[in-house]
Design a protein around this motif. Structure first.
Motif, mmCIF file in Angstrom:
data_model
loop_
_atom_site.group_PDB
_atom_site.id
_atom_site.type_symbol
_atom_site.label_atom_id
_atom_site.label_comp_id
_atom_site.label_asym_id
_atom_site.label_seq_id
_atom_site.Cartn_x
_atom_site.Cartn_y
_atom_site.Cartn_z
ATOM 1 N N PRO A 271 0.841 -1.214 0.000
ATOM 2 C CA PRO A 271 0.000 0.000 0.000
ATOM 3 C C PRO A 271 0.870 1.256 0.000
ATOM 4 O O PRO A 271 1.881 1.324 0.698
ATOM 5 C CB PRO A 271 -0.782 -0.122 1.310
ATOM 6 N N GLY A 272 0.483 2.220 -0.811
ATOM 7 C CA GLY A 272 1.199 3.479 -0.831
ATOM 8 C C GLY A 272 2.535 3.447 -1.532
ATOM 9 O O GLY A 272 3.322 4.391 -1.408
ATOM 10 N N ARG A 273 2.810 2.375 -2.297
ATOM 11 C CA ARG A 273 4.079 2.305 -3.004
ATOM 12 C C ARG A 273 3.957 1.410 -4.228
ATOM 13 O O ARG A 273 3.366 0.323 -4.156
ATOM 14 C CB ARG A 273 5.187 1.747 -2.118
ATOM 15 N N VAL A 274 4.500 1.883 -5.342
ATOM 16 C CA VAL A 274 4.687 1.024 -6.507
ATOM 17 C C VAL A 274 6.135 1.146 -6.955
ATOM 18 O O VAL A 274 6.827 2.121 -6.620
ATOM 19 C CB VAL A 274 3.737 1.398 -7.677
ATOM 20 N N VAL A 275 6.596 0.166 -7.708
ATOM 21 C CA VAL A 275 7.950 0.161 -8.232
ATOM 22 C C VAL A 275 7.884 0.181 -9.753
ATOM 23 O O VAL A 275 7.098 -0.570 -10.353
ATOM 24 C CB VAL A 275 8.737 -1.067 -7.738
ATOM 25 N N VAL A 276 8.684 1.057 -10.351
ATOM 26 C CA VAL A 276 8.741 1.156 -11.810
ATOM 27 C C VAL A 276 10.098 0.670 -12.304
ATOM 28 O O VAL A 276 11.054 0.565 -11.527
ATOM 29 C CB VAL A 276 8.491 2.601 -12.293
ATOM 30 N N PRO A 298 -0.917 11.928 -7.351
ATOM 31 C CA PRO A 298 -0.615 13.306 -6.932
ATOM 32 C C PRO A 298 0.273 13.321 -5.690
ATOM 33 O O PRO A 298 0.016 12.605 -4.721
ATOM 34 C CB PRO A 298 -1.999 13.895 -6.634
ATOM 35 N N GLY A 299 1.331 14.127 -5.745
ATOM 36 C CA GLY A 299 2.217 14.260 -4.588
ATOM 37 C C GLY A 299 3.160 13.105 -4.366
ATOM 38 O O GLY A 299 3.836 13.050 -3.337
ATOM 39 N N ALA A 300 3.244 12.173 -5.310
ATOM 40 C CA ALA A 300 4.118 11.007 -5.134
ATOM 41 C C ALA A 300 5.584 11.429 -5.103
ATOM 42 O O ALA A 300 5.987 12.395 -5.755
ATOM 43 C CB ALA A 300 3.886 10.001 -6.254
ATOM 44 N N SER A 301 6.379 10.696 -4.351
ATOM 45 C CA SER A 301 7.811 10.968 -4.225
ATOM 46 C C SER A 301 8.595 9.783 -4.779
ATOM 47 O O SER A 301 8.310 8.626 -4.450
ATOM 48 C CB SER A 301 8.173 11.201 -2.759
ATOM 49 N N PHE A 302 9.586 10.081 -5.615
ATOM 50 C CA PHE A 302 10.386 9.034 -6.250
ATOM 51 C C PHE A 302 11.589 8.686 -5.392
ATOM 52 O O PHE A 302 12.196 9.546 -4.772
ATOM 53 C CB PHE A 302 10.843 9.510 -7.629
ATOM 54 N N ARG A 303 11.926 7.395 -5.363
ATOM 55 C CA ARG A 303 13.162 6.935 -4.706
ATOM 56 C C ARG A 303 13.903 6.004 -5.650
ATOM 57 O O ARG A 303 13.308 5.085 -6.212
ATOM 58 C CB ARG A 303 12.847 6.145 -3.422
ATOM 59 N N PHE A 304 15.206 6.225 -5.825
ATOM 60 C CA PHE A 304 16.010 5.283 -6.596
ATOM 61 C C PHE A 304 16.146 3.989 -5.801
ATOM 62 O O PHE A 304 16.434 3.994 -4.607
ATOM 63 C CB PHE A 304 17.392 5.867 -6.887
ATOM 64 N N MET A 305 15.970 2.858 -6.492
ATOM 65 C CA MET A 305 16.081 1.546 -5.846
ATOM 66 C C MET A 305 17.015 0.620 -6.630
ATOM 67 O O MET A 305 16.839 -0.603 -6.633
ATOM 68 C CB MET A 305 14.699 0.916 -5.694
ATOM 69 N N GLU A 315 0.542 8.861 -0.668
ATOM 70 C CA GLU A 315 -0.433 8.758 0.422
ATOM 71 C C GLU A 315 -1.725 8.141 -0.103
ATOM 72 O O GLU A 315 -2.177 8.444 -1.209
ATOM 73 C CB GLU A 315 -0.740 10.152 0.990
ATOM 74 N N GLY A 316 -2.323 7.289 0.716
ATOM 75 C CA GLY A 316 -3.641 6.757 0.382
ATOM 76 C C GLY A 316 -3.607 5.729 -0.722
ATOM 77 O O GLY A 316 -2.560 5.234 -1.133
ATOM 78 N N GLY A 317 -4.800 5.399 -1.231
ATOM 79 C CA GLY A 317 -4.920 4.403 -2.286
ATOM 80 C C GLY A 317 -4.985 5.046 -3.648
ATOM 81 O O GLY A 317 -4.667 6.215 -3.832
ATOM 82 N N GLY A 318 -5.414 4.232 -4.607
ATOM 83 C CA GLY A 318 -5.613 4.771 -5.945
ATOM 84 C C GLY A 318 -4.348 4.953 -6.740
ATOM 85 O O GLY A 318 -4.310 5.757 -7.675
ATOM 86 N N GLY A 319 -3.290 4.224 -6.405
ATOM 87 C CA GLY A 319 -2.054 4.341 -7.159
ATOM 88 C C GLY A 319 -2.155 3.633 -8.498
ATOM 89 O O GLY A 319 -3.136 2.932 -8.790
ATOM 90 N N PRO A 320 -1.154 3.798 -9.345
ATOM 91 C CA PRO A 320 -1.173 3.147 -10.653
ATOM 92 C C PRO A 320 -1.148 1.625 -10.516
ATOM 93 O O PRO A 320 -0.533 1.077 -9.607
ATOM 94 C CB PRO A 320 0.085 3.674 -11.343
ATOM 95 N N LYS A 321 -1.806 0.955 -11.447
ATOM 96 C CA LYS A 321 -1.916 -0.496 -11.417
ATOM 97 C C LYS A 321 -0.671 -1.155 -12.008
ATOM 98 O O LYS A 321 0.120 -0.521 -12.714
ATOM 99 C CB LYS A 321 -3.146 -0.953 -12.204
#
Length: 361
Positions: A271-276, A298-305, A315-321
């Motif tokens: 929840p609250g995180r996806v990986v690209v 909206p308001g998402a923050s990127f992190r290098f992994m 924050e919250g739900g509704g992130g990209p599938k």
């Protein structure tokens, strides 16, 4: 191909926005009374250079001999190589360009370099225009002292195969200074140095026909000094998060982001995180992190992994599938372009062309 079907990670350029940015800089240069020689280091692409030339530019600034080769072979004239060429490889490649009849000029900041350029031009049976590079506070290249600049101009003028063409004064370290008033204040300090160089050259009977410099963040200030005959902006074509955060003029930023990195969601298990599938290899990271735009929460923050992965925290739900495409605004457009082999050219939701990025080396 649909925009969302492009194999990722991929570099996208919106052709309509790109053309508006090209027209905006063309119109600004005309209004400011300077010529335009935009920097190919930003795009490294013949197709983009051709669009810039068709809009009225006088040529292309190139940071490397490889860029100059690519532009020349693509039919681009008015090339100015903006960094000194000193290695045997670069000099030999310049020699081949001169033999091919390329319309090219170079900069120099050292007497030994002038002698080298004179030899290669004479060997090609050509006369080569040489611009004296002036150090205006970056401490990178350029004559550090005004007498050295005058002596170098004299040496160029005396060389049978060379023509003294003018000076270059570029303050890349001041392009992103904010607010605008502080950028203008710092540039004013260096402007006085350029004015003194021009005065010394003129007194020596060597007035510079060309005074070249200026970038996306300083072009209005530079042109307003009345010293520059031409400007060399590049990033205005694409923009990035660093340039988007500063005012290009005192009241506005006329250029709109046209360049995006497309990535695919490869994991959505938390929840609250996806990986690209875009990490260190997909974005230049010297100026910060990319910003998620189209398809991003909206308001998402990127992190290098890692090399191939990045996380989007939100924050919250509704992130990209899983499998969805997210498009990012890079923090530094020029080196990000250098990571890719081609632009996928988009108009709306359609891919309308693919332009190779040939000048990466």
């Amino acid at each position: 191909m649909r925009r969302s079907d492009v194999p990722t990670p991929a570099l996208l350029v919106d052709i309509d926005i790109l053309d508006r940015n090209i027209a905006s800089m063309r119109d600004a240069a005309a209004a400011l009374g300077v010529k335009l020689r935009p920097h190919a280091k930003a795009h490294k692409c013949v197709e983009i250079a051709q669009r810039i030339m068709a809009a009225g530019a006088i040529g292309a600034s190139c940071a490397t001999i490889g860029e100059a080769e690519t532009m020349a072979l693509g039919g681009i004239g008015g090339i100015l190589v903006t960094a000194p060429l000193t290695s045997s490889d670069a000099i030999e490649r310049l020699h081949r360009l001169l033999l091919r009849g390329a319309d090219i000029a170079v900069v120099a900041d050292h007497p030994a370099s002038v002698a080298q350029l004179a030899a290669v031009a004479a060997g090609a049976g050509r006369t080569l225009d040489v611009v004296v590079d002036i150090d205006v506070g970056m401490g990178r290249t350029g004559c550090a002292e005004i007498p050295d600049a005058v002596a170098l101009a004299r040496q160029i003028e005396a060389a049978p195969a060379l023509t003294y063409a003018g000076i270059q004064a570029y303050w890349g370290n001041l392009q992103h200074v904010s607010p605008f008033a502080e950028r203008a204040r710092l540039i004013a300090i260096q402007t006085e140095r350029v004015r003194a160089v021009i005065a010394a050259l003129t007194s020596a009977g060597l007035p510079p026909a060309i005074v070249s410099g200026g970038g996306t963040g300083s072009h209005r200030i530079d042109a307003a000094t009345g010293l520059f005959t031409e400007i060399q902006p590049g990033s205005y074509l694409f923009m990035d998060s660093c340039y988007s955060a500063v005012s290009i003029s005192e009241n506005d930023n006329p250029f709109v982001p046209s360049l995006f990195v497309a990535a695919t969601v490869v994991s959505a298990n938390k929840p609250g995180r996806v990986v690209v599938n875009a990490g260190w290899k997909a974005f230049a990271a010297d100026s910060g992190k990319p910003v998620a735009l189209r398809g991003g929460p909206p308001g998402a923050s990127f992190r290098f992994m890692g090399d191939e992965h990045g996380a989007l925290d939100f924050e919250g739900g509704g992130g990209p599938k899983l499998g969805a495409t997210v498009e990012f605004l890079t923090s530094h457009c020029d080196p990000t372009v250098n990571l890719y082999g081609a632009f996928h050219v988009v108009r709306g939701d359609e891919v309308v062309d693919i332009w190779p990025i040939r000048a990466r080396y």
